[in-house]
Motif scaffolding. Sequence first.
Motif, short mmCIF file in Angstrom:
data_model
loop_
_atom_site.label_atom_id
_atom_site.label_comp_id
_atom_site.label_asym_id
_atom_site.label_seq_id
_atom_site.Cartn_x
_atom_site.Cartn_y
_atom_site.Cartn_z
N ILE A 244 35.23 40.68 37.13
CA ILE A 244 36.31 40.05 37.89
C ILE A 244 36.63 40.84 39.16
O ILE A 244 37.72 40.70 39.71
CB ILE A 244 37.57 39.89 37.02
N SER A 245 35.70 41.65 39.64
CA SER A 245 35.95 42.43 40.86
C SER A 245 36.21 41.51 42.05
O SER A 245 37.12 41.75 42.86
CB SER A 245 34.76 43.34 41.15
N ARG A 246 35.42 40.44 42.18
CA ARG A 246 35.58 39.54 43.33
C ARG A 246 36.91 38.80 43.24
O ARG A 246 37.57 38.57 44.26
CB ARG A 246 34.42 38.56 43.37
N GLU A 247 37.33 38.39 42.03
CA GLU A 247 38.59 37.67 41.89
C GLU A 247 39.79 38.54 42.26
O GLU A 247 40.81 38.02 42.73
CB GLU A 247 38.75 37.16 40.45
N LEU A 248 39.69 39.84 42.07
CA LEU A 248 40.80 40.74 42.38
C LEU A 248 40.78 41.22 43.83
O LEU A 248 41.72 41.91 44.25
CB LEU A 248 40.76 41.96 41.45
N ALA A 249 39.75 40.87 44.58
CA ALA A 249 39.63 41.36 45.97
C ALA A 249 40.44 40.49 46.92
O ALA A 249 39.91 39.85 47.82
CB ALA A 249 38.15 41.40 46.38
N THR A 250 41.75 40.45 46.71
CA THR A 250 42.67 39.76 47.60
C THR A 250 43.94 40.57 47.70
O THR A 250 44.26 41.36 46.79
CB THR A 250 42.98 38.34 47.09
N HIS A 251 44.68 40.41 48.79
CA HIS A 251 45.87 41.24 49.00
C HIS A 251 47.05 40.77 48.16
O HIS A 251 47.97 41.54 47.92
CB HIS A 251 46.25 41.24 50.48
N ASP A 252 47.05 39.52 47.73
CA ASP A 252 48.18 38.97 46.96
C ASP A 252 47.94 39.24 45.48
O ASP A 252 47.02 38.67 44.88
CB ASP A 252 48.28 37.46 47.22
N PRO A 253 48.76 40.08 44.82
CA PRO A 253 48.51 40.40 43.41
C PRO A 253 48.69 39.20 42.49
O PRO A 253 47.98 39.08 41.49
CB PRO A 253 49.53 41.51 43.11
N ASP A 254 49.63 38.30 42.80
CA ASP A 254 49.82 37.12 41.95
C ASP A 254 48.61 36.19 42.03
O ASP A 254 48.14 35.67 41.01
CB ASP A 254 51.08 36.36 42.38
N LEU A 255 48.10 35.98 43.24
CA LEU A 255 46.90 35.15 43.40
C LEU A 255 45.71 35.80 42.70
O LEU A 255 44.90 35.12 42.06
CB LEU A 255 46.61 34.94 44.88
N ALA A 256 45.58 37.13 42.82
CA ALA A 256 44.47 37.84 42.17
C ALA A 256 44.53 37.67 40.66
O ALA A 256 43.50 37.45 40.00
CB ALA A 256 44.51 39.32 42.55
#
Length: 371
Positions: A244-256
């Motif tokens: 899930i590295s790619r799914e967590l690669a966003t600045h918004d923690p809720d969206l991640a």
Amino acid sequence: MPDAGLDRLAVDLAGALRQAGVPVPTGATVSYARALAAVGSSPSGAYWAGRATLVRRPEDIAAYDRAFGTVFGGQVPAAPAVVARPVEVRLDIDEPDAPGDEGEPGPEPAEVRTMRWSATEVLRHRDLATCTPDELDEAHRLMADLRVHAALRRSRRRRPAPPGRGTPDLRRTVRRSLRTAGEVVRPAATQPGRRPRRLVVLVDVSGSMEPYARALTRFAHAAVAARRRGQVEVFALGTRVTRISRELATHDPDLALRRAGGAVADWAGGTRLGDGLRRFNDRWGVRGVARGAVVVILSDGWDRGDPAVLGAELARLRRVAHRLVWVNPLKASPGYAPLARGMAAALPHVDEFVEGHSVASLEALAEVVGR
């Protein structure tokens, strides 16, 4: 070295402010880029770093909020909630009894003092499994500002050394001497460079870890957001292994977290840690992802599989990893002992066994990972 992605964010936000009519000097943009490098790119850190470096007048705050929402693609973070409540404490002072009008002792004098306490500080040490939904939301906001730094290792690349250190660098020394008619005035030297180690995070998302899994996934997101892509790898462990590295690669923690939950089909299901680690080792770990890395396993150690398989796969992983850290939220429970079969099989192969039940324990984990 500066992160080009953070510099791009700083330039984009400064440009949006200028388009809105807010004067932003070039020096302020540079200061904001340095502030981002220090605090990271979490929404809260990025917002308040920009408020401190780019906004010079109170009347520009509204324009700054609109520009921030446009550049970062989300709402403006709320100010950290630090609640201070007055509490009256009555302190009795021993003094001789004073006779009243009828010869009886008068009332004992007392001193009243006002003390204050912070709900945020109390929440940092509270077990996440006992928090209310509102308290969990506040704990997640605190975790958004978590900084996870990497342990360093020697690099094959060499870098300039301070005067009097390192080994001589003949090429740079000769190049410098050309400026002084061949006279060596400032001899150059080099020393081994340092680069961050890869961090690999394995999060147990089984049913027994449900009270903690989302908070621990937010810790993994903080690690991904604070470092460049490719240096942090995150996997979910349940009845299968999901990267899930790619799914967590966003600045918004809720969206991640929503993206990670959508990618993990066995969230809050069963767990077979030994079989999961075997698949991880065969496909990713031993083949390169875990080699020389700091591996962090976030799990309570409850396993439905054969503990001998778990022990063998951990021994296999330990041979290629730099350090193996096991984080167990149950470790903070009074009288806890690692009696679960999976945990007992894992401990001989673990370098560090730490807690992970609260925001404060995850902050301590961030320091352990960076050592």
